[in-house]
Scaffold this motif. Structure first.
Motif, PDB file in Angstrom:
ATOM      1  N   VAL A  96       0.850  -1.185   0.000  1.00  0.00           N
ATOM      2  CA  VAL A  96       0.000   0.000   0.000  1.00  0.00           C
ATOM      3  C   VAL A  96       0.888   1.237   0.000  1.00  0.00           C
ATOM      4  CG1 VAL A  96      -1.764   1.286   1.288  1.00  0.00           C
ATOM      5  CG2 VAL A  96      -1.777  -1.219   1.338  1.00  0.00           C
ATOM      6  N   THR A  97       0.493   2.248  -0.774  1.00  0.00           N
ATOM      7  CA  THR A  97       1.148   3.557  -0.676  1.00  0.00           C
ATOM      8  C   THR A  97       0.071   4.572  -0.332  1.00  0.00           C
ATOM      9  OG1 THR A  97       0.878   4.076  -3.025  1.00  0.00           O
ATOM     10  CG2 THR A  97       2.937   3.017  -2.371  1.00  0.00           C
ATOM     11  N   TYR A  98       0.496   5.569   0.433  1.00  0.00           N
ATOM     12  CA  TYR A  98      -0.432   6.614   0.867  1.00  0.00           C
ATOM     13  C   TYR A  98       0.339   7.921   0.961  1.00  0.00           C
ATOM     14  CZ  TYR A  98      -3.512   9.318   3.923  1.00  0.00           C
ATOM     15  OH  TYR A  98      -4.312  10.299   4.463  1.00  0.00           O
ATOM     16  N   THR A  99      -0.237   8.972   0.421  1.00  0.00           N
ATOM     17  CA  THR A  99       0.366  10.293   0.541  1.00  0.00           C
ATOM     18  C   THR A  99      -0.554  11.133   1.409  1.00  0.00           C
ATOM     19  OG1 THR A  99       1.400  10.099  -1.619  1.00  0.00           O
ATOM     20  CG2 THR A  99       1.206  12.314  -0.696  1.00  0.00           C
ATOM     21  N   GLY A 100      -0.056  11.496   2.560  1.00  0.00           N
ATOM     22  CA  GLY A 100      -0.843  12.271   3.511  1.00  0.00           C
ATOM     23  C   GLY A 100      -0.378  11.970   4.920  1.00  0.00           C
ATOM     24  N   VAL A 101      -1.101  12.490   5.869  1.00  0.00           N
ATOM     25  CA  VAL A 101      -0.762  12.284   7.276  1.00  0.00           C
ATOM     26  C   VAL A 101      -1.530  11.070   7.785  1.00  0.00           C
ATOM     27  CG1 VAL A 101      -0.805  13.314   9.570  1.00  0.00           C
ATOM     28  CG2 VAL A 101      -0.371  14.751   7.574  1.00  0.00           C
ATOM     29  N   LEU A 102      -0.784  10.095   8.292  1.00  0.00           N
ATOM     30  CA  LEU A 102      -1.418   8.891   8.838  1.00  0.00           C
ATOM     31  C   LEU A 102      -2.043   9.199  10.197  1.00  0.00           C
ATOM     32  CD1 LEU A 102       1.313   6.259   7.968  1.00  0.00           C
ATOM     33  CD2 LEU A 102      -0.996   6.352   7.028  1.00  0.00           C
ATOM     34  N   PRO A 103      -3.105   8.478  10.558  1.00  0.00           N
ATOM     35  CA  PRO A 103      -3.706   8.674  11.883  1.00  0.00           C
ATOM     36  C   PRO A 103      -2.677   8.419  12.985  1.00  0.00           C
ATOM     37  CG  PRO A 103      -5.076   7.243  10.518  1.00  0.00           C
ATOM     38  CD  PRO A 103      -3.800   7.460   9.776  1.00  0.00           C
ATOM     39  N   ASP A 104      -2.826   9.073  14.125  1.00  0.00           N
ATOM     40  CA  ASP A 104      -1.883   8.917  15.242  1.00  0.00           C
ATOM     41  C   ASP A 104      -1.770   7.474  15.712  1.00  0.00           C
ATOM     42  OD1 ASP A 104      -1.292  11.601  15.224  1.00  0.00           O
ATOM     43  OD2 ASP A 104      -2.760  12.110  16.772  1.00  0.00           O
ATOM     44  N   LEU A 105      -2.871   6.735  15.689  1.00  0.00           N
ATOM     45  CA  LEU A 105      -2.863   5.363  16.200  1.00  0.00           C
ATOM     46  C   LEU A 105      -2.453   4.325  15.163  1.00  0.00           C
ATOM     47  CD1 LEU A 105      -6.073   5.531  18.384  1.00  0.00           C
ATOM     48  CD2 LEU A 105      -3.695   5.599  19.138  1.00  0.00           C
ATOM     49  N   PHE A 106      -2.059   4.757  13.979  1.00  0.00           N
ATOM     50  CA  PHE A 106      -1.605   3.844  12.931  1.00  0.00           C
ATOM     51  C   PHE A 106      -0.243   3.297  13.329  1.00  0.00           C
ATOM     52  CE2 PHE A 106       0.679   2.812   9.078  1.00  0.00           C
ATOM     53  CZ  PHE A 106      -0.263   2.113   8.344  1.00  0.00           C
ATOM     54  N   SER A 107      -0.110   1.968  13.384  1.00  0.00           N
ATOM     55  CA  SER A 107       1.190   1.366  13.700  1.00  0.00           C
ATOM     56  C   SER A 107       1.239  -0.068  13.191  1.00  0.00           C
ATOM     57  CB  SER A 107       1.455   1.406  15.206  1.00  0.00           C
ATOM     58  OG  SER A 107       0.516   0.619  15.892  1.00  0.00           O
TER      59      SER A 107
END
Length: 158
Positions: A96-107
């Motif tokens: 997966v690729t994502y451009t943007g700010v990930l959620p704080d709880l993403f881990s």
């Protein structure tokens, strides 16, 4: 013309008018249903697990949701706000690729759901959602993991 014949003529007109109104209402119902369906075509996003994506590839350009667990050690930060990672349901893994700010709880090792589309073998996400506390996992992810036989209920809080 007698009164009786005139009365029958009016009765026939009323019946014809009723049929026209019912036909017009049916056409309006069909047209409104078609317009609603057309308007919602982009708003309906189906959920798929990584195994489903690999076994039945989506149509080119089709927008859908993918969910599973973020693979341990797979998060790679690129230039700017681009992040690459892999999502798995333990049977298949999709990059997966994502451009943007990930959620704080993403881990890593945690449940997530992403909205986007496949470009080649990579899922390009436009939105990433992460679990919101230590026991929550999106229902679609839980269902997919249960289907794979790897889901474990969280320990009850004491």
């Amino acid at each position: 013309m007698s009164v009786k014949q005139e009365f029958r003529g009016l009765k026939g007109l009323k019946k014809q008018r009723r049929v026209q109104i019912i036909a017009l209402a049916a056409v309006a119902l069909v047209a409104s249903t078609a317009l609603i369906g057309y308007a919602m075509r982009d708003g309906i996003n189906f959920f798929r697990s990584p195994s489903q994506v690999m076994s039945e590839p989506p149509e080119p350009g089709e927008t859908f949701r993918i969910g599973g667990l973020v693979v341990e050690g797979s998060i790679q930060r690129g230039e700017g706000a681009t992040v690459a990672f892999a999502v798995t349901d333990t049977n298949a893994t999709v990059p997966v690729t994502y451009t943007g700010v990930l959620p704080d709880l993403f881990s890593e090792g945690q449940g997530m759901v992403a909205l986007g589309r496949m470009e080649g073998d990579t899922f390009v996400a436009t939105e990433v959602l992460a679990k919101h506390d230590e026991t929550y996992m999106p229902k679609e992810v839980v269902d997919a993991l249960k289907e794979q036989g790897v889901y474990q209920e969280p320990a009850p809080e004491s």
